[in-house]
Design an enzyme around this catalytic site. Structure first.
Site: not given
Ligand code: AR6
Length: 174
Positions: A35, A123
């Site tokens: 995000d 995740t």
């Molecule tokens: N490209 C692809 N995947 C990514 C990237 C990227 N640039 N950066 C991280 N990931 P998360 P959630 C992966 O934490 O668990 C936020 O603060 C990461 O390795 O981004 O759904 C939001 O605002 C992981 O596998 O999202 C919400 O508050 C995946 O993206 C909360 O986090 C999801 O990790 C959402 O948590």
């Protein structure tokens, strides 16, 4: 179906697609993880559209999705979905995570999207078990692809190697 799904190890903000899916939170105002990267690189256009959606419907519920422009990202749209935070309730969490994928496909279809990239929703910060999340994602993606022939390519973009290995193994064995 398998040949319309690409498993990629990389950064979702660097991969061109008609739509990039964001793992957002209910506020739609940005956060950390994917995000944070999407808002940082996409710029103000995304935040402006999110603020309009907030004014109209007050954010986005868990399992739902909304669509905005993509600013400076290599995409036309960002589809923001809010995954469940893992709390040990497998049944409810699985249903909500599945809804995220299905609702993203609905919006993609309604907006003429033919290529779409998904991160591994829930995740990271939300701590959903990675293997279970991958099973749910692949099932929902396969189901959506069989009902929706306008989507030509789905990229599952795994940022961490653990997720990448899980998806490669599951696709290989399917
Ligand atoms: N490209 C692809 N995947 C990514 C990237 C990227 N640039 N950066 C991280 N990931 P998360 P959630 C992966 O934490 O668990 C936020 O603060 C990461 O390795 O981004 O759904 C939001 O605002 C992981 O596998 O999202 C919400 O508050 C995946 O993206 C909360 O986090 C999801 O990790 C959402 O948590």
């Amino acid at each position: 179906m398998k040949n319309r799904i690409n498993i990629i190890h990389g950064d979702i903000t660097k991969i061109a697609a008609d739509a990039i899916v964001n793992a957002a939170n209910s506020s739609l105002l940005g956060g950390s993880g994917v995000d944070g990267a999407i808002h940082r690189i996409g710029g103000m256009e995304i935040l402006e559209d999110c603020q309009k959606i907030r004014a109209k419907q007050g954010g986005c519920k868990i399992g739902n999705a909304v669509i905005t422009r993509a600013g400076n990202l290599p995409a036309q749209y960002v589809i923001h979905t809010v995954g469940p935070r893992w709390n040990g309730d497998k049944q409810n969490g699985s249903e909500l995570l599945r809804n995220c994928y299905l609702n993203c496909f609905k919006l993609a279809h309604d907006n003429g999207v033919s290529t779409i990239s998904f991160p591994n929703i829930s995740t990271g910060v939300y701590k959903f078990p990675k293997k279970l999340a991958a099973e749910i994602a692949l099932q929902a993606i396969n189901e959506s692809l069989s009902n929706n022939h306008s989507i030509k390519r789905v990229n599952i973009v795994c940022y961490d190697i653990e997720n990448y290995n899980i998806y490669c193994m599951m696709i290989h064995n399917s």
